[in-house]
Enzyme design. Structure first.
Site, mmCIF file in Angstrom:
data_model
loop_
_atom_site.group_PDB
_atom_site.id
_atom_site.type_symbol
_atom_site.label_atom_id
_atom_site.label_comp_id
_atom_site.label_asym_id
_atom_site.label_seq_id
_atom_site.Cartn_x
_atom_site.Cartn_y
_atom_site.Cartn_z
ATOM 1 N N LYS A 209 0.826 -1.208 0.000
ATOM 2 C CA LYS A 209 0.000 0.000 0.000
ATOM 3 C C LYS A 209 0.857 1.253 0.000
ATOM 4 O O LYS A 209 0.598 2.207 -0.731
ATOM 5 C CB LYS A 209 -0.934 -0.007 1.226
ATOM 6 C CG LYS A 209 -2.014 -1.069 1.111
ATOM 7 C CD LYS A 209 -2.888 -1.183 2.354
ATOM 8 C CE LYS A 209 -3.820 -2.385 2.209
ATOM 9 N NZ LYS A 209 -4.861 -2.469 3.240
ATOM 10 N N GLN B 245 -4.775 -1.513 9.639
ATOM 11 C CA GLN B 245 -4.709 -2.819 8.990
ATOM 12 C C GLN B 245 -5.263 -3.905 9.909
ATOM 13 O O GLN B 245 -4.920 -3.976 11.093
ATOM 14 C CB GLN B 245 -3.244 -3.124 8.598
ATOM 15 C CG GLN B 245 -3.047 -4.391 7.794
ATOM 16 C CD GLN B 245 -3.553 -4.280 6.357
ATOM 17 O OE1 GLN B 245 -3.812 -3.203 5.843
ATOM 18 N NE2 GLN B 245 -3.721 -5.417 5.705
ATOM 19 N N ASP C 189 -10.999 2.784 4.199
ATOM 20 C CA ASP C 189 -11.386 1.375 4.044
ATOM 21 C C ASP C 189 -12.898 1.226 3.858
ATOM 22 O O ASP C 189 -13.382 0.173 3.460
ATOM 23 C CB ASP C 189 -10.987 0.570 5.289
ATOM 24 C CG ASP C 189 -9.588 -0.012 5.200
ATOM 25 O OD1 ASP C 189 -9.186 -0.420 4.094
ATOM 26 O OD2 ASP C 189 -8.912 -0.076 6.244
#
Ligand code: L34
Length: 287
Positions: free
Chosen positions: A53, A97, A120
């Site tokens: 990422k 995460q 997200d």
């Protein structure tokens, strides 16, 4: 033999568009978008996804740092980390995460994220907007899957899509996206308690495997000519590989590829799309 969908190439196209969006922001006198990534613990898979990422963010001109915390961090401290990032006007996007260690209720941490920075699309407010078809962030993996299908020229409208897996990250939000007006799929979501699973999966025009079990979907579960999207990323020990493992999806690729019309590989299928669509959300957050 199926057409193998090149997720890596499609994700690169999308990243190109994002880069142009970032360049326009900067030309308009804005600072570059900034993404804060929070990584807890030392799970090697998580570390590798986060690295991917970071790298992709920098390539499109999005600035990003990873803040790493030990497994032992308390829930309260992690929530405080998120609050500080919420309050920091230089931070456009926040990504925590997953998975988090067992002693932390991950839902509490996600709920702490400012919904306007939730790249997200995991916050309940954003999940609610998604369900209602309101504008906002799109969840990265599900949106990436829809893009892969569309850009491969596969018809979705009116088609029967079967999703195996009901997770909050993939199965549920994907079903939500696919039934929206304008996408117009007919969706069935299967899970571990589903009876006669192969009977259901064999009726799918588009079959999405997102249950997290290596090579679970076999050719007998797939209708001839179906499109098969493999969301699984499973590490299987392999002494012949330098890393000591290889990646396999939730689909038994070789035999299913014989029968399907389209199939995504692992790696190089859905994974790179997840990253690209999350970056897209970061650009939207900055805009
Ligand atoms: N908060 N947690 C949060 N957001 C997410 O969107 C994720 N996810 C999942 C795990 N936890 C998360 C990811 O980022 C899975 N995931 C993810 C992202 C990218 C890739 C795989 C999983 C990826 O880039 N896969 C490559 C191979 C990578 C490798 O070699 O290890 C691929 O080509 O599939």
């Amino acid at each position: 033999m199926a057409v193998i969908i090149n997720g890596k190439a499609i994700a690169a196209d999308i990243r190109n568009d994002i880069k142009q969006g970032v360049d326009e922001l900067i030309k308009a006198g804005r600072r570059p978008p900034y993404l804060a990534v929070v990584l807890v613990g030392d799970d090697p898979a998580s570390a590798s996804y986060v690295q991917g990422k970071q790298k992709a963010a920098h390539e499109v001109g999005i600035q990003s740092d990873t803040r790493t915390y030990p497994d032992s961090i308390t829930q309260a401290d992690l929530v405080n980390v998120v609050h500080r990032l919420n309050d920091d006007s230089e931070v456009d996007g926040i990504l925590v995460q997953l998975p988090l260690p067992d002693h932390i209720e991950y839902q509490r941490v996600i709920e702490a994220i400012n919904p306007d920075k939730d790249v997200d699309c995991f916050h309940p407010e954003n999940v609610g907007k998604l369900m209602l078809g309101l504008p906002g962030f799109k969840p990265a993996t599900p949106a990436g899957i829809v893009e892969l299908i569309k850009r491969s020229g596969i018809d979705i409208a009116g088609k029967r899509v079967v999703i195996i897996g009901r997770s909050n990250i993939v199965g549920k939000p994907l079903a939500s996206l696919l039934i929206q007006k304008g996408v117009d799929a007919t969706v069935t979501v299967c899970h571990s308690r589903t009876q006669n699973l192969p009977d259901i999966t064999r009726r799918a025009d588009i079959l999405v495997a997102a249950l997290g079990r290596a090579e679970f979907v076999t050719a007998d579960m797939v209708k001839k000519g179906a499109a098969v999207i493999d969301v699984g990323i499973n590490r299987v020990d392999d002494a012949t590989k330098e890393r000591g493992y290889r990646l396999v999806g939730d689909v038994k690729f070789d035999e299913v590829a014989e029968k399907a019309s389209f199939i995504t590989p692992v790696p190089g299928g859905v994974g790179p799309m997840t990253i690209a669509l999350m970056l897209q959300n970061t650009l939207v957050a900055a805009q």
